[in-house]
Design an enzyme around this catalytic site. Structure first.
Site, PDB file in Angstrom:
ATOM      1  N   GLY A  46      19.964   9.713 -28.596  1.00 39.16           N
ATOM      2  CA  GLY A  46      20.898   9.614 -29.713  1.00 39.16           C
ATOM      3  C   GLY A  46      22.141  10.432 -29.407  1.00 39.16           C
ATOM      4  O   GLY A  46      22.082  11.384 -28.622  1.00 39.16           O
ATOM      5  N   GLN A  51      29.895  14.931 -30.978  1.00 38.88           N
ATOM      6  CA  GLN A  51      29.485  15.532 -29.699  1.00 38.88           C
ATOM      7  C   GLN A  51      30.426  15.155 -28.555  1.00 38.88           C
ATOM      8  O   GLN A  51      30.373  15.754 -27.485  1.00 38.88           O
ATOM      9  CB  GLN A  51      28.059  15.109 -29.336  1.00 38.88           C
ATOM     10  CG  GLN A  51      26.988  15.705 -30.242  1.00 38.88           C
ATOM     11  CD  GLN A  51      25.614  15.197 -29.877  1.00 38.88           C
ATOM     12  OE1 GLN A  51      25.202  14.144 -30.335  1.00 38.88           O
ATOM     13  NE2 GLN A  51      24.911  15.932 -29.033  1.00 38.88           N
ATOM     14  N   CYS A 109      18.686  18.517 -27.443  1.00 40.64           N
ATOM     15  CA  CYS A 109      19.987  17.980 -27.808  1.00 40.64           C
ATOM     16  C   CYS A 109      20.894  18.009 -26.591  1.00 40.64           C
ATOM     17  O   CYS A 109      20.886  18.981 -25.835  1.00 40.64           O
ATOM     18  CB  CYS A 109      20.580  18.831 -28.929  1.00 40.64           C
ATOM     19  SG  CYS A 109      22.215  18.304 -29.445  1.00 40.64           S
ATOM     20  N   LEU A 110      21.681  16.960 -26.404  1.00 37.12           N
ATOM     21  CA  LEU A 110      22.595  16.917 -25.254  1.00 37.12           C
ATOM     22  C   LEU A 110      23.656  18.018 -25.336  1.00 37.12           C
ATOM     23  O   LEU A 110      24.253  18.374 -24.331  1.00 37.12           O
ATOM     24  CB  LEU A 110      23.277  15.546 -25.164  1.00 37.12           C
ATOM     25  CG  LEU A 110      22.362  14.357 -24.822  1.00 37.12           C
ATOM     26  CD1 LEU A 110      23.164  13.065 -24.774  1.00 37.12           C
ATOM     27  CD2 LEU A 110      21.621  14.577 -23.519  1.00 37.12           C
ATOM     28  N   HIS A 151      18.424  14.051 -37.012  1.00 35.39           N
ATOM     29  CA  HIS A 151      19.086  14.944 -36.052  1.00 35.39           C
ATOM     30  C   HIS A 151      20.569  14.564 -35.903  1.00 35.39           C
ATOM     31  O   HIS A 151      21.446  15.431 -35.930  1.00 35.39           O
ATOM     32  CB  HIS A 151      18.345  14.827 -34.706  1.00 35.39           C
ATOM     33  CG  HIS A 151      18.940  15.623 -33.580  1.00 35.39           C
ATOM     34  ND1 HIS A 151      18.248  16.624 -32.943  1.00 35.39           N
ATOM     35  CD2 HIS A 151      20.151  15.548 -32.962  1.00 35.39           C
ATOM     36  CE1 HIS A 151      19.023  17.145 -31.988  1.00 35.39           C
ATOM     37  NE2 HIS A 151      20.168  16.494 -31.972  1.00 35.39           N
ATOM     38  N   GLU A 152      20.837  13.265 -35.792  1.00 35.42           N
ATOM     39  CA  GLU A 152      22.227  12.810 -35.593  1.00 35.42           C
ATOM     40  C   GLU A 152      23.073  12.999 -36.847  1.00 35.42           C
ATOM     41  O   GLU A 152      24.247  13.353 -36.763  1.00 35.42           O
ATOM     42  CB  GLU A 152      22.262  11.350 -35.143  1.00 35.42           C
ATOM     43  CG  GLU A 152      21.536  11.041 -33.832  1.00 35.42           C
ATOM     44  CD  GLU A 152      21.885  11.980 -32.693  1.00 35.42           C
ATOM     45  OE1 GLU A 152      23.035  12.459 -32.634  1.00 35.42           O
ATOM     46  OE2 GLU A 152      21.002  12.261 -31.864  1.00 35.42           O
ATOM     47  N   HIS A 155      24.338  16.386 -37.097  1.00 35.70           N
ATOM     48  CA  HIS A 155      25.543  16.595 -36.281  1.00 35.70           C
ATOM     49  C   HIS A 155      26.793  16.251 -37.084  1.00 35.70           C
ATOM     50  O   HIS A 155      27.799  16.953 -37.008  1.00 35.70           O
ATOM     51  CB  HIS A 155      25.525  15.687 -35.038  1.00 35.70           C
ATOM     52  CG  HIS A 155      24.785  16.265 -33.870  1.00 35.70           C
ATOM     53  ND1 HIS A 155      25.119  17.456 -33.300  1.00 35.70           N
ATOM     54  CD2 HIS A 155      23.718  15.799 -33.170  1.00 35.70           C
ATOM     55  CE1 HIS A 155      24.288  17.701 -32.279  1.00 35.70           C
ATOM     56  NE2 HIS A 155      23.433  16.721 -32.183  1.00 35.70           N
TER      57      HIS A 155
HETATM   58 ZN   LIG Z   1      21.902  16.538 -30.800  1.00 42.01          ZN
END
Ligand SMILES: [Zn+2]
Length: 184
Positions: A46, A51, A109-110, A151-152, A155
Protein backbone atom coordinates in the site's frame (compact mmCIF):
# COMPACT_ATOMS: atom_id res chain seq x y z
CA UNK A 1 5.32 5.96 -15.89
CA UNK A 2 7.85 7.25 -13.44
CA UNK A 3 9.24 6.02 -10.19
CA UNK A 4 8.74 8.40 -7.28
CA UNK A 5 10.83 8.97 -4.16
CA UNK A 6 9.25 7.65 -0.97
CA UNK A 7 9.68 10.06 1.94
CA UNK A 8 11.17 8.56 5.08
CA UNK A 9 10.44 9.25 8.73
CA UNK A 10 10.99 11.86 10.21
CA UNK A 11 10.19 13.88 7.06
CA UNK A 12 7.83 16.71 8.17
CA UNK A 13 5.36 16.14 5.31
CA UNK A 14 4.48 12.73 6.78
CA UNK A 15 2.82 14.58 9.69
CA UNK A 16 0.62 16.71 7.46
CA UNK A 17 -3.05 16.17 6.72
CA UNK A 18 -3.78 15.52 3.05
CA UNK A 19 -6.43 17.53 1.18
CA UNK A 20 -9.48 16.07 -0.57
CA UNK A 21 -9.06 15.41 -4.29
CA UNK A 22 -11.32 17.67 -6.34
CA UNK A 23 -9.83 17.31 -9.82
CA UNK A 24 -10.39 13.95 -11.45
CA UNK A 25 -8.21 14.40 -14.49
CA UNK A 26 -5.52 12.56 -16.43
CA UNK A 27 -2.85 13.91 -14.08
CA UNK A 28 -4.53 12.16 -11.13
CA UNK A 29 -4.54 8.90 -13.09
CA UNK A 30 -0.86 9.32 -13.90
CA UNK A 31 0.01 9.98 -10.26
CA UNK A 32 -1.85 6.80 -9.23
CA UNK A 33 0.03 4.82 -11.91
CA UNK A 34 3.37 6.21 -10.76
CA UNK A 35 2.51 5.42 -7.14
CA UNK A 36 1.64 1.82 -8.07
CA UNK A 37 4.89 1.40 -9.95
CA UNK A 38 6.83 2.86 -7.01
CA UNK A 39 5.00 0.58 -4.56
CA UNK A 40 5.78 -2.54 -6.65
CA UNK A 41 9.41 -1.53 -6.97
CA UNK A 42 9.77 -0.97 -3.22
CA UNK A 43 7.93 -4.20 -2.40
CA UNK A 44 5.05 -2.58 -0.50
CA UNK A 45 1.36 -3.52 -0.49
CA UNK A 46 0.00 0.00 0.00
CA UNK A 47 1.11 3.58 -0.57
CA UNK A 48 -0.48 6.95 0.23
CA UNK A 49 0.17 10.02 -1.96
CA UNK A 50 1.55 11.88 1.06
CA UNK A 51 4.44 9.37 1.11
CA UNK A 52 5.57 10.65 -2.28
CA UNK A 53 5.17 14.27 -1.22
CA UNK A 54 1.65 14.86 -2.56
CA UNK A 55 -0.82 16.15 0.03
CA UNK A 56 -3.80 14.52 -1.66
CA UNK A 57 -6.27 11.96 -0.33
CA UNK A 58 -5.18 9.22 -2.70
CA UNK A 59 -4.16 5.65 -1.84
CA UNK A 60 -3.01 2.68 -3.91
CA UNK A 61 -2.97 -0.93 -2.78
CA UNK A 62 -2.19 -4.42 -4.07
CA UNK A 63 -2.28 -7.35 -1.67
CA UNK A 64 -1.23 -9.98 -4.19
CA UNK A 65 2.43 -10.08 -3.17
CA UNK A 66 1.85 -9.73 0.55
CA UNK A 67 3.68 -12.25 2.74
CA UNK A 68 1.28 -15.10 3.41
CA UNK A 69 -1.04 -14.16 0.54
CA UNK A 70 -2.52 -17.16 -1.24
CA UNK A 71 -0.53 -18.16 -4.32
CA UNK A 72 -3.15 -20.32 -5.98
CA UNK A 73 -1.97 -19.18 -9.38
CA UNK A 74 1.33 -20.93 -8.96
CA UNK A 75 0.63 -24.46 -10.12
CA UNK A 76 3.10 -27.30 -10.58
CA UNK A 77 5.84 -25.10 -9.18
CA UNK A 78 5.55 -22.87 -12.21
CA UNK A 79 6.23 -19.22 -11.63
CA UNK A 80 3.39 -17.11 -12.93
CA UNK A 81 4.36 -13.74 -14.36
CA UNK A 82 4.18 -11.19 -11.54
CA UNK A 83 2.51 -8.66 -13.80
CA UNK A 84 -0.34 -11.07 -14.49
CA UNK A 85 -0.92 -11.73 -10.82
CA UNK A 86 -1.27 -8.08 -9.99
CA UNK A 87 -4.46 -6.58 -8.64
CA UNK A 88 -3.85 -2.82 -8.46
CA UNK A 89 -6.44 -0.84 -6.53
CA UNK A 90 -6.82 2.95 -6.37
CA UNK A 91 -8.87 4.76 -3.71
CA UNK A 92 -9.56 8.48 -3.97
CA UNK A 93 -10.92 10.35 -0.93
CA UNK A 94 -11.35 7.10 1.05
CA UNK A 95 -13.46 7.31 4.22
CA UNK A 96 -14.15 4.53 6.71
CA UNK A 97 -17.89 4.63 7.33
CA UNK A 98 -18.12 1.70 9.76
CA UNK A 99 -15.71 -0.60 11.55
CA UNK A 100 -16.01 -3.65 13.80
CA UNK A 101 -13.96 -6.23 15.64
CA UNK A 102 -10.33 -6.03 16.60
CA UNK A 103 -7.15 -7.50 15.20
CA UNK A 104 -3.46 -7.22 16.05
CA UNK A 105 -0.87 -7.73 13.34
CA UNK A 106 2.73 -6.96 12.50
CA UNK A 107 2.98 -3.81 10.38
CA UNK A 108 5.76 -2.13 8.49
CA UNK A 109 5.84 0.94 6.28
CA UNK A 110 7.83 2.08 3.24
CA UNK A 111 8.39 5.38 5.09
CA UNK A 112 9.76 3.70 8.22
CA UNK A 113 12.98 1.81 7.48
CA UNK A 114 13.95 -1.37 9.24
CA UNK A 115 11.18 -1.44 11.80
CA UNK A 116 7.97 -3.43 12.22
CA UNK A 117 5.63 -3.63 15.20
CA UNK A 118 2.33 -5.12 16.27
CA UNK A 119 -0.54 -2.68 15.80
CA UNK A 120 -4.15 -2.99 16.98
CA UNK A 121 -6.82 -2.16 14.40
CA UNK A 122 -10.45 -2.84 13.51
CA UNK A 123 -10.88 -6.28 11.94
CA UNK A 124 -13.50 -5.18 9.45
CA UNK A 125 -14.18 -1.82 7.79
CA UNK A 126 -16.70 -0.38 5.37
CA UNK A 127 -15.11 2.08 2.98
CA UNK A 128 -16.60 4.73 0.77
CA UNK A 129 -14.28 6.18 -1.85
CA UNK A 130 -14.09 7.49 -5.40
CA UNK A 131 -12.40 6.00 -8.44
CA UNK A 132 -9.81 8.09 -10.35
CA UNK A 133 -12.70 8.91 -12.71
CA UNK A 134 -14.65 10.39 -9.79
CA UNK A 135 -17.26 7.64 -9.44
CA UNK A 136 -18.49 6.97 -5.89
CA UNK A 137 -18.01 3.40 -4.60
CA UNK A 138 -18.53 1.41 -1.44
CA UNK A 139 -16.71 -1.71 -0.39
CA UNK A 140 -16.10 -3.84 2.67
CA UNK A 141 -12.69 -5.10 3.73
CA UNK A 142 -11.50 -7.62 6.27
CA UNK A 143 -8.22 -9.34 7.01
CA UNK A 144 -5.13 -7.78 5.43
CA UNK A 145 -7.22 -5.49 3.22
CA UNK A 146 -8.87 -3.90 6.28
CA UNK A 147 -5.50 -3.47 8.02
CA UNK A 148 -3.84 -1.97 4.94
CA UNK A 149 -6.68 0.48 4.29
CA UNK A 150 -6.59 1.72 7.90
CA UNK A 151 -2.79 2.11 7.72
CA UNK A 152 -3.04 4.14 4.49
CA UNK A 153 -5.89 6.35 5.72
CA UNK A 154 -3.78 7.08 8.80
CA UNK A 155 -1.12 8.43 6.42
CA UNK A 156 -3.69 10.79 4.90
CA UNK A 157 -4.27 12.13 8.41
CA UNK A 158 -0.57 12.57 9.17
CA UNK A 159 -0.25 9.41 11.27
CA UNK A 160 2.31 6.62 11.02
CA UNK A 161 1.83 3.14 12.47
CA UNK A 162 4.44 3.94 15.12
CA UNK A 163 2.11 6.70 16.37
CA UNK A 164 -0.34 3.94 17.29
CA UNK A 165 2.07 2.14 19.62
CA UNK A 166 1.75 2.39 23.43
CA UNK A 167 3.45 5.63 24.67
CA UNK A 168 6.58 4.06 26.15
CA UNK A 169 7.27 1.89 23.13
CA UNK A 170 6.54 4.81 20.83
CA UNK A 171 9.16 6.95 22.58
CA UNK A 172 11.75 4.21 22.31
CA UNK A 173 11.05 3.65 18.63
CA UNK A 174 11.19 7.36 17.78
CA UNK A 175 14.60 7.65 19.46
CA UNK A 176 15.90 4.61 17.62
CA UNK A 177 14.61 5.83 14.25
CA UNK A 178 15.99 9.34 14.79
CA UNK A 179 19.40 7.82 15.51
CA UNK A 180 19.12 5.69 12.39
CA UNK A 181 18.18 8.73 10.28
CA UNK A 182 21.17 10.67 11.61
CA UNK A 183 23.62 7.89 10.79
CA UNK A 184 22.17 7.37 7.29
ZN1 LIG B 1 2.88 3.27 5.58
Amino acid sequence: MATLTVLKYPHPLLKQRAHPVTRFDAELGRLAEDMLQTMYLEGGIGLAAIQVGQLRRLVVMDLRDAPGAPVAEEEDGEEVDRELRRNPRVFVNPVITASSGETVSEEGCLSVSEYTAEVRRAAKVALSYQTPAGEARQEEFEGLGAICIQHEIDHLNGLLFIDRLPPLKRQMVRKRLAKLARSA
